[in-house]
Each structure stands twice: as structure tokens, then as C-alpha cells.
Design a protein around this motif. Structure first.
Motif, PDB file in Angstrom:
ATOM      1  N   UNK A  78       0.855  -1.187   0.000  1.00 41.98           N
ATOM      2  CA  UNK A  78       0.000   0.000   0.000  1.00 41.98           C
ATOM      3  C   UNK A  78       0.884   1.228   0.000  1.00 41.98           C
ATOM      4  N   UNK A  79       0.379   2.305  -0.583  1.00 44.06           N
ATOM      5  CA  UNK A  79       1.133   3.551  -0.596  1.00 44.06           C
ATOM      6  C   UNK A  79       0.228   4.739  -0.378  1.00 44.06           C
ATOM      7  N   UNK A  80       0.803   5.805   0.109  1.00 41.47           N
ATOM      8  CA  UNK A  80       0.090   7.065   0.294  1.00 41.47           C
ATOM      9  C   UNK A  80       1.020   8.173  -0.161  1.00 41.47           C
ATOM     10  N   UNK A  81       0.551   8.986  -1.086  1.00 42.10           N
ATOM     11  CA  UNK A  81       1.327  10.119  -1.576  1.00 42.10           C
ATOM     12  C   UNK A  81       0.567  11.385  -1.242  1.00 42.10           C
ATOM     13  N   UNK A  82       1.230  12.303  -0.559  1.00 36.03           N
ATOM     14  CA  UNK A  82       0.634  13.573  -0.176  1.00 36.03           C
ATOM     15  C   UNK A  82       1.386  14.692  -0.879  1.00 36.03           C
ATOM     16  N   UNK A  83       0.638  15.557  -1.532  1.00 32.87           N
ATOM     17  CA  UNK A  83       1.218  16.715  -2.206  1.00 32.87           C
ATOM     18  C   UNK A  83       0.639  17.951  -1.544  1.00 32.87           C
ATOM     19  N   UNK A 134       3.858  35.155  -6.269  1.00 32.43           N
ATOM     20  CA  UNK A 134       4.429  34.522  -7.458  1.00 32.43           C
ATOM     21  C   UNK A 134       5.369  33.372  -7.123  1.00 32.43           C
ATOM     22  N   UNK A 135       5.288  32.851  -5.910  1.00 36.14           N
ATOM     23  CA  UNK A 135       6.150  31.736  -5.546  1.00 36.14           C
ATOM     24  C   UNK A 135       5.381  30.743  -4.684  1.00 36.14           C
ATOM     25  N   UNK A 136       5.534  29.456  -5.022  1.00 38.53           N
ATOM     26  CA  UNK A 136       4.823  28.377  -4.340  1.00 38.53           C
ATOM     27  C   UNK A 136       5.811  27.289  -3.950  1.00 38.53           C
ATOM     28  N   UNK A 137       5.643  26.769  -2.751  1.00 39.26           N
ATOM     29  CA  UNK A 137       6.440  25.616  -2.329  1.00 39.26           C
ATOM     30  C   UNK A 137       5.602  24.363  -2.549  1.00 39.26           C
ATOM     31  N   UNK A 138       6.163  23.428  -3.296  1.00 38.35           N
ATOM     32  CA  UNK A 138       5.525  22.143  -3.581  1.00 38.35           C
ATOM     33  C   UNK A 138       6.244  21.088  -2.755  1.00 38.35           C
ATOM     34  N   UNK A 139       5.520  20.402  -1.884  1.00 35.31           N
ATOM     35  CA  UNK A 139       6.094  19.352  -1.040  1.00 35.31           C
ATOM     36  C   UNK A 139       5.397  18.039  -1.351  1.00 35.31           C
ATOM     37  N   UNK A 140       6.186  16.996  -1.549  1.00 39.34           N
ATOM     38  CA  UNK A 140       5.636  15.670  -1.833  1.00 39.34           C
ATOM     39  C   UNK A 140       6.197  14.690  -0.818  1.00 39.34           C
ATOM     40  N   UNK A 141       5.299  13.934  -0.215  1.00 41.13           N
ATOM     41  CA  UNK A 141       5.715  12.876   0.703  1.00 41.13           C
ATOM     42  C   UNK A 141       5.069  11.577   0.251  1.00 41.13           C
ATOM     43  N   UNK A 142       5.889  10.544   0.126  1.00 39.55           N
ATOM     44  CA  UNK A 142       5.395   9.248  -0.317  1.00 39.55           C
ATOM     45  C   UNK A 142       5.768   8.211   0.732  1.00 39.55           C
ATOM     46  N   UNK A 143       4.791   7.429   1.138  1.00 38.90           N
ATOM     47  CA  UNK A 143       5.083   6.352   2.083  1.00 38.90           C
ATOM     48  C   UNK A 143       4.572   5.042   1.497  1.00 38.90           C
ATOM     49  N   UNK A 144       5.364   3.993   1.685  1.00 38.24           N
ATOM     50  CA  UNK A 144       5.026   2.658   1.204  1.00 38.24           C
ATOM     51  C   UNK A 144       5.049   1.695   2.375  1.00 38.24           C
ATOM     52  N   UNK A 145       4.080   0.792   2.409  1.00 43.30           N
ATOM     53  CA  UNK A 145       4.009  -0.223   3.465  1.00 43.30           C
ATOM     54  C   UNK A 145       3.749  -1.581   2.829  1.00 43.30           C
ATOM     55  N   UNK A 146       4.482  -2.568   3.285  1.00 45.38           N
ATOM     56  CA  UNK A 146       4.362  -3.921   2.746  1.00 45.38           C
ATOM     57  C   UNK A 146       3.359  -4.737   3.559  1.00 45.38           C
ATOM     58  N   UNK A 147       2.605  -5.598   2.851  1.00 45.76           N
ATOM     59  CA  UNK A 147       1.651  -6.496   3.506  1.00 45.76           C
ATOM     60  C   UNK A 147       2.089  -7.958   3.439  1.00 45.76           C
ATOM     61  N   UNK A 148       3.008  -8.256   2.522  1.00 43.84           N
ATOM     62  CA  UNK A 148       3.440  -9.642   2.334  1.00 43.84           C
ATOM     63  C   UNK A 148       4.967  -9.729   2.398  1.00 43.84           C
ATOM     64  N   UNK A 149       5.479 -10.931   2.547  1.00 48.07           N
ATOM     65  CA  UNK A 149       6.916 -11.119   2.616  1.00 48.07           C
ATOM     66  C   UNK A 149       7.630 -10.682   1.332  1.00 48.07           C
TER      67      UNK A 149
END
Length: 155
Positions: free
Chosen positions: A88-93, A101-116
Motif C-alpha cells: 500500500x502507498x500514500x502520496x501527499x502533495x 508569485x512563488x509556491x512551495x511544492x512538497x511531496x511525501x510518499x510512504x510505502x508499506x508492505x503487507x506480504x513477505x
């Protein structure tokens, strides 16, 4: 595993948000790179609930990924949930207006495993995390420069 990056963009927050929300453009970019992308649920105006399915190659193996828009809070945030076999993953922007005239773009991505097998894949990514993080930041920087060009030239 979590990876994050941020970049300051010389464009207003609304313009940056609109460029990131141009999902059709991302679909075309992915298809040009050989990724099979299908929009399975389309909500009016790209709202919460829009879904895509993609078949991609990760570490030489084909993977089926489903992505759903979990949050669409104009013009401050977008959140995407992704699922694949064993992961599973979750990406937050996040968008932050630094000035008119200036914007900060932040991206965070998290991944979690369910199986071996997914845990093994994540472990191999963690071993190369520094390299992965550098590539992630570099691609975000390239994307930010492209957005600045598009904004300046009205494309």
C-alpha cells in the motif's frame, strides 16, 4: 518507507495546483514511457474518488497498481492512495504560497508492505534509499523547472 522532497516554484499557487492536477498530461507521460494506464473511475473535476489502474515494471517484474484520489483540497493539498499486490502507498502533495508569485511544492510518499515478497522489495529500496531520494528530488526539481517554463510561456 517514507520519502519526501520539496521545491520552490516561481509561479502562483493556483497555477501550480492546476498543473499538478492535469491528470491527463500525467497519463500521456506515463504511456509514452511504456506504462499502461486506464482511468477506471472519473469524478467530475478530478474530485475525490477518481481512480486509475496501471501496469508498470518494478525491478524487472510487472506490477499492477491501483491509484485513487483520496483528498483534493484546492489549492492546498492532494492525497493519493495506491495499492498493489502486497503493498500500500500514500502520496501527499502540499502546496504553500510563499508569495503571490512563488509556491512551495512538497511531496511525501510512504510505502508499506503487507506480504513477505513486498517486504523484500521494500528492503531492497531501503538499501538504496539515499540514491532513490536523490533521484526523487532531482525529478521533482526538473518537474518544477518545467512548470515554471509552462507558466511563463502560457503553455
Amino acid at each position: 518507507m517514507q520519502v519526501s522532497a520539496r521545491e520552490d516554484i516561481q509561479a502562483p499557487i493556483d497555477a501550480v495546483f492546476d498543473m499538478v492536477a492535469d491528470f491527463e498530461r500525467f497519463e500521456r507521460m506515463a504511456m509514452r514511457r511504456g506504462v499502461e494506464v486506464r482511468r477506471t473511475v472519473e469524478m467530475p473535476g478530478h474530485w475525490v474518488g477518481s481512480c486509475w489502474e496501471a501496469d508498470i515494471m518494478i525491478r524487472g517484474k510487472p506490477r499492477h497498481v491501483a491509484v485513487e484520489v483520496a483528498e483534493f483540497d484546492r489549492p492546498t493539498a492532494m492525497r493519493f492512495r495506491s495499492t498493489s499486490k502486497g503493498m500500500n502507498g500514500l502520496t501527499t502533495i502540499d502546496f504553500l504560497s510563499l508569495s503571490q508569485k512563488q509556491t512551495r511544492l512538497s511531496i511525501e510518499m510512504s510505502l508499506a508492505a503487507k506480504t513477505l515478497p513486498a517486504r523484500l522489495l521494500l528492503q531492497s529500496l531501503k538499501l538504496g534509499k539515499a540514491r532513490f531520494r536523490r533521484q526523487f528530488q532531482m525529478r521533482l526539481s526538473d518537474f518544477a523547472r518545467e512548470m515554471e517554463e509552462r507558466y511563463l510561456h502560457g503553455a
